[in-house]
Design a protein around this motif. Structure first.
Motif, PDB file in Angstrom:
ATOM      1  N   LYS A  42       0.801  -1.093  -0.024  1.00  0.00           N
ATOM      2  CA  LYS A  42      -0.014  -0.021  -0.003  1.00  0.00           C
ATOM      3  C   LYS A  42       0.966   1.366  -0.046  1.00  0.00           C
ATOM      4  N   LEU A  43       0.658   1.950  -0.983  1.00  0.00           N
ATOM      5  CA  LEU A  43       1.404   3.379  -0.995  1.00  0.00           C
ATOM      6  C   LEU A  43       0.325   4.387  -0.916  1.00  0.00           C
ATOM      7  N   VAL A  44       0.655   5.394   0.252  1.00  0.00           N
ATOM      8  CA  VAL A  44       0.161   6.648   0.450  1.00  0.00           C
ATOM      9  C   VAL A  44       0.753   7.871   0.181  1.00  0.00           C
ATOM     10  N   ILE A  45       0.533   8.600  -0.423  1.00  0.00           N
ATOM     11  CA  ILE A  45       0.913   9.920  -0.729  1.00  0.00           C
ATOM     12  C   ILE A  45       0.009  11.110  -0.066  1.00  0.00           C
ATOM     13  N   GLY A  46       0.384  12.068   0.735  1.00  0.00           N
ATOM     14  CA  GLY A  46      -0.435  13.247   1.054  1.00  0.00           C
ATOM     15  C   GLY A  46       0.186  14.570   0.962  1.00  0.00           C
ATOM     16  N   ASN A  47      -0.775  15.471   0.498  1.00  0.00           N
ATOM     17  CA  ASN A  47      -0.540  16.927   0.437  1.00  0.00           C
ATOM     18  C   ASN A  47       0.857  17.164  -0.602  1.00  0.00           C
ATOM     19  N   ALA A  48       0.775  16.353  -1.629  1.00  0.00           N
ATOM     20  CA  ALA A  48       1.818  16.349  -2.656  1.00  0.00           C
ATOM     21  C   ALA A  48       1.501  17.752  -3.669  1.00  0.00           C
ATOM     22  N   SER A  49       2.347  18.135  -4.353  1.00  0.00           N
ATOM     23  CA  SER A  49       2.198  19.129  -5.463  1.00  0.00           C
ATOM     24  C   SER A  49       3.029  18.762  -6.557  1.00  0.00           C
ATOM     25  N   LEU A  50       2.540  19.565  -7.774  1.00  0.00           N
ATOM     26  CA  LEU A  50       3.233  19.329  -9.095  1.00  0.00           C
ATOM     27  C   LEU A  50       2.909  20.610  -9.847  1.00  0.00           C
ATOM     28  N   THR A  51       4.387  20.825 -10.612  1.00  0.00           N
ATOM     29  CA  THR A  51       4.127  22.016 -11.122  1.00  0.00           C
ATOM     30  C   THR A  51       4.642  21.612 -12.802  1.00  0.00           C
ATOM     31  N   ILE A  52       3.724  21.987 -13.964  1.00  0.00           N
ATOM     32  CA  ILE A  52       3.876  21.655 -15.286  1.00  0.00           C
ATOM     33  C   ILE A  52       3.968  22.978 -15.887  1.00  0.00           C
ATOM     34  N   ASP A  53       5.050  23.099 -16.827  1.00  0.00           N
ATOM     35  CA  ASP A  53       5.209  24.153 -17.884  1.00  0.00           C
ATOM     36  C   ASP A  53       4.715  23.728 -19.148  1.00  0.00           C
ATOM     37  N   MET A  54       4.443  24.489 -20.127  1.00  0.00           N
ATOM     38  CA  MET A  54       3.883  24.277 -21.342  1.00  0.00           C
ATOM     39  C   MET A  54       3.679  25.510 -22.512  1.00  0.00           C
ATOM     40  N   ASN A  55       3.614  24.961 -23.496  1.00  0.00           N
ATOM     41  CA  ASN A  55       3.214  25.959 -24.645  1.00  0.00           C
ATOM     42  C   ASN A  55       1.697  25.793 -24.966  1.00  0.00           C
ATOM     43  N   TRP A  56       1.110  26.782 -25.372  1.00  0.00           N
ATOM     44  CA  TRP A  56      -0.337  26.454 -25.633  1.00  0.00           C
ATOM     45  C   TRP A  56      -0.704  27.569 -27.002  1.00  0.00           C
TER      46      TRP A  56
END
Length: 114
Positions: A42-56
């Motif tokens: 069992k894997l539990v991840i809490g309060n994580a964040s992620l940032t993604i850059d992109m062209n649009w």
């Protein structure tokens, strides 16, 4: 991979393309792994964040625009259950049995030109 498509809004279609998608930051302040007797992990991840850059870029019958963007996703919680074979026939085999994910906040910033 790039994301390309179109959506119908009001009087016309909006064509869009999101390209050069890069994950620039990942934070896992709370993560744990535990063994589940006779079944797996069992894997539990809490309060994580992620940032993604992109062209649009977008295009309609009336205008077009393009630029750079940043997406920041925070308050991400993940619980995943992985199963392993009980008969030890293939000790390197593992499969995802269950996965639940929630995210709290999504902040999107688009910088562009007309």
């Amino acid at each position: 991979p790039d994301l390309t498509g179109h959506e119908k809004f009001g009087l016309g279609n909006v064509k869009y393309n999101i390209s050069r998608i890069h994950v620039t930051a990942v934070e896992l302040p709370s993560a744990s792994i535990s063994l589940l007797p006779r079944s797996g992990i069992k894997l539990v991840i809490g309060n994580a964040s992620l940032t993604i850059d992109m062209n649009w870029n977008i295009r309609t019958w009336m205008f077009k625009d393009s630029g750079r963007g940043t997406v920041h996703i925070s308050k991400v919680f993940v619980t995943a259950i992985f199963s392993t074979p009980l008969d030890n026939t293939d000790p390197t085999s593992i499969s995802l049995t269950s996965c639940q994910t929630t995210s709290g906040d999504i902040d999107i910033k688009l910088n562009g030109k007309t």
